[in-house]
Enzyme design. Structure first.
Site, short mmCIF file in Angstrom:
data_model
loop_
_atom_site.label_atom_id
_atom_site.label_comp_id
_atom_site.label_asym_id
_atom_site.label_seq_id
_atom_site.Cartn_x
_atom_site.Cartn_y
_atom_site.Cartn_z
CE1 TYR A 117 -9.64 -0.27 8.20
CE2 TYR A 117 -10.44 0.74 10.23
CZ TYR A 117 -9.45 0.59 9.26
OH TYR A 117 -8.28 1.29 9.38
CG ASN A 157 0.31 0.87 5.08
OD1 ASN A 157 -0.09 1.54 6.03
ND2 ASN A 157 0.02 1.19 3.81
CB ALA A 190 -13.94 -7.68 12.87
CB VAL A 250 -1.74 -7.52 0.35
CG1 VAL A 250 -0.54 -6.66 0.03
CG2 VAL A 250 -2.99 -6.68 0.59
CE LYS A 293 -6.75 -2.03 9.26
NZ LYS A 293 -5.39 -1.99 8.71
N GLY A 300 0.83 -1.21 0.00
CA GLY A 300 0.00 0.00 0.00
C GLY A 300 0.86 1.25 0.00
P1 NAP Z 1 -5.38 4.70 1.12
O1 NAP Z 1 -4.99 6.13 1.04
O2 NAP Z 1 -6.71 4.30 0.58
O3 NAP Z 1 -4.24 3.80 0.47
C1 NAP Z 1 -4.40 2.42 0.50
C2 NAP Z 1 -3.20 1.77 -0.14
O4 NAP Z 1 -3.33 0.33 -0.05
C3 NAP Z 1 -3.06 2.08 -1.61
O5 NAP Z 1 -1.69 2.11 -1.95
C4 NAP Z 1 -3.76 0.90 -2.28
O6 NAP Z 1 -3.31 0.76 -3.62
C5 NAP Z 1 -3.29 -0.23 -1.37
N1 NAP Z 1 -4.16 -1.42 -1.41
C6 NAP Z 1 -5.48 -1.51 -1.11
N2 NAP Z 1 -5.91 -2.76 -1.29
C7 NAP Z 1 -4.84 -3.49 -1.72
C8 NAP Z 1 -4.63 -4.85 -2.08
N3 NAP Z 1 -5.65 -5.74 -2.04
N4 NAP Z 1 -3.41 -5.24 -2.45
C9 NAP Z 1 -2.37 -4.36 -2.47
N5 NAP Z 1 -2.50 -3.07 -2.15
C10 NAP Z 1 -3.72 -2.64 -1.78
O7 NAP Z 1 -5.40 4.21 2.65
P2 NAP Z 1 -4.66 4.79 3.95
O8 NAP Z 1 -5.59 5.74 4.59
O9 NAP Z 1 -3.30 5.22 3.61
O10 NAP Z 1 -4.63 3.48 4.84
C11 NAP Z 1 -3.49 2.62 4.81
C12 NAP Z 1 -3.57 1.68 5.99
O11 NAP Z 1 -3.70 2.43 7.19
C13 NAP Z 1 -4.77 0.73 5.95
O12 NAP Z 1 -4.41 -0.52 6.47
C14 NAP Z 1 -5.75 1.41 6.88
O13 NAP Z 1 -6.66 0.50 7.45
C15 NAP Z 1 -4.82 1.99 7.92
N6 NAP Z 1 -5.37 3.10 8.67
C16 NAP Z 1 -5.64 4.28 8.07
C17 NAP Z 1 -6.13 5.33 8.82
C18 NAP Z 1 -6.40 6.68 8.24
O14 NAP Z 1 -6.91 7.55 8.97
N7 NAP Z 1 -6.08 6.95 7.01
C19 NAP Z 1 -6.37 5.16 10.19
C20 NAP Z 1 -6.09 3.93 10.77
C21 NAP Z 1 -5.56 2.90 10.01
P3 NAP Z 1 -4.21 0.01 -4.75
O15 NAP Z 1 -5.63 0.38 -4.49
O16 NAP Z 1 -3.66 0.50 -6.04
O17 NAP Z 1 -3.96 -1.45 -4.54
#
Ligand code: NAP
Length: 259
Positions: A157, A91, A159, A65, A161, A14
């Site tokens: 989600y 991630n 669950a 992933v 995490k 990601g």
């Molecule tokens: P984001 O901006 O939507 O980016 C998600 C990334 O993951 C992208 O690079 C996407 O690329 C990749 N991805 C999604 N599904 C995938 C798959 N099946 N295989 C490979 N790559 C995949 O999300 P984010 O906000 O940065 O979140 C990243 C992580 O942080 C996640 O695990 C999320 O649960 C966690 N998180 C985020 C927040 C927040 O506030 N933003 C808070 C708590 C936790 P592609 O779609 O091109 O594959």
């Protein structure tokens, strides 16, 4: 000051957007060799070009992933390109917001596969490379949502995490024999492409409910991940760190309004 991780081989799943891109930038700035993995090639290549423009050694590997073969290929490609693997930042994740009453069971499965099964697949695929290297580091991106807090629409989600943290406990024991640590960063609300999709109202309300009065930025998470990957964190395993600007602390709306 942490011991340099210059030259270490790091995968960031990601890493094409949001938090993953921030983790990749923090590691690359320290001289690590960074493999960005995601499904979308255009965003992935753009992220790699940004890293290369700042002098980093970086590459992109297309990967889903949730798919075992794809994850194995990501690890093999990285090991071949960078001469091994030292750090796995698992991630990648998704957070579609759907209340249970409206949720098709297939959406539950898809979120579990992307967010939870992926952690297992990424760790499992990395073990032979860590064994070869004589050690390694895994950093999971979990969340406060699930392990600590709840939010309507994120039952699956949350669950997934929380599940990552259950996985973490046993994984830390199984990985110790390979001199590998595994820890998790638990972000609050971090300003990313994924979060922007939830709309400006969501972003404004969230910022107002955080004691530090702002959303987190991706480097806030990258820096915590870097610490877990450092030599100095070598005796920390099976642990978590919440990076949320104090978001989980206020007891009530009044408490936050008092600030
Ligand atoms: P984001 O901006 O939507 O980016 C998600 C990334 O993951 C992208 O690079 C996407 O690329 C990749 N991805 C999604 N599904 C995938 C798959 N099946 N295989 C490979 N790559 C995949 O999300 P984010 O906000 O940065 O979140 C990243 C992580 O942080 C996640 O695990 C999320 O649960 C966690 N998180 C985020 C927040 C927040 O506030 N933003 C808070 C708590 C936790 P592609 O779609 O091109 O594959």
């Amino acid at each position: 000051m942490l011991t340099s991780i210059k030259g270490r081989s790091v995968i960031v799943t990601g890493g094409s957007k949001g938090i993953g891109k921030g983790i990749a930038q923090v590691f690359a700035a320290q001289g690590a060799k960074v493999m960005i993995a995601a499904r979308g090639e255009a965003d992935g290549m753009a992220a790699v070009e940004e890293l290369k423009a700042s002098g980093a050694d970086a590459d992109f590997c297309q990967c889903d992933v949730s798919d075992w073969e794809s994850v194995q290929n990501m690890v093999a490609t990285t090991a071949e390109k960078f001469g091994g693997l030292n750090v796995m930042c698992a991630n990648a994740g998704g957070f579609p917001q759907t209340k249970m009453v409206d949720m098709d069971p297939s959406e539950w499965d898809q979120v579990m596969a992307t967010n939870l099964k992926s952690a297992f697949l990424c760790v499992k695929a990395s073990i032979p490379q860590f064994e070869k290297a004589g050690g390694g580091r895994v950093v999971l991106t979990s969340s406060i949502t699930g392990p600590v807090t709840g939010f309507p629409g994120w039952s699956h989600y949350g669950a997934s995490k929380s599940g990552q943290l259950g996985f973490l406990k046993t994984a830390c024991m199984e990985l110790s024999r390979y001199n590998v640590t595994i820890n998790a960063v638990m972000p609050g609300n971090i300003y990313t492409e994924g979060l922007q999709d939830l709309g400006q109202d969501y972003l404004d309300t969230m910022a107002a409910s955080i004691p530090l009065k702002r959303l987190g930025n991706v480097a806030d998470i990258g820096n915590a991940a870097l610490f877990f990957a450092s030599d100095e964190a070598g005796y920390i395993t099976g642990q978590t760190i919440i990076v949320d600007g104090g978001q989980i602390i206020p007891e009530s709306l009044e408490a936050i309004e008092e600030i």
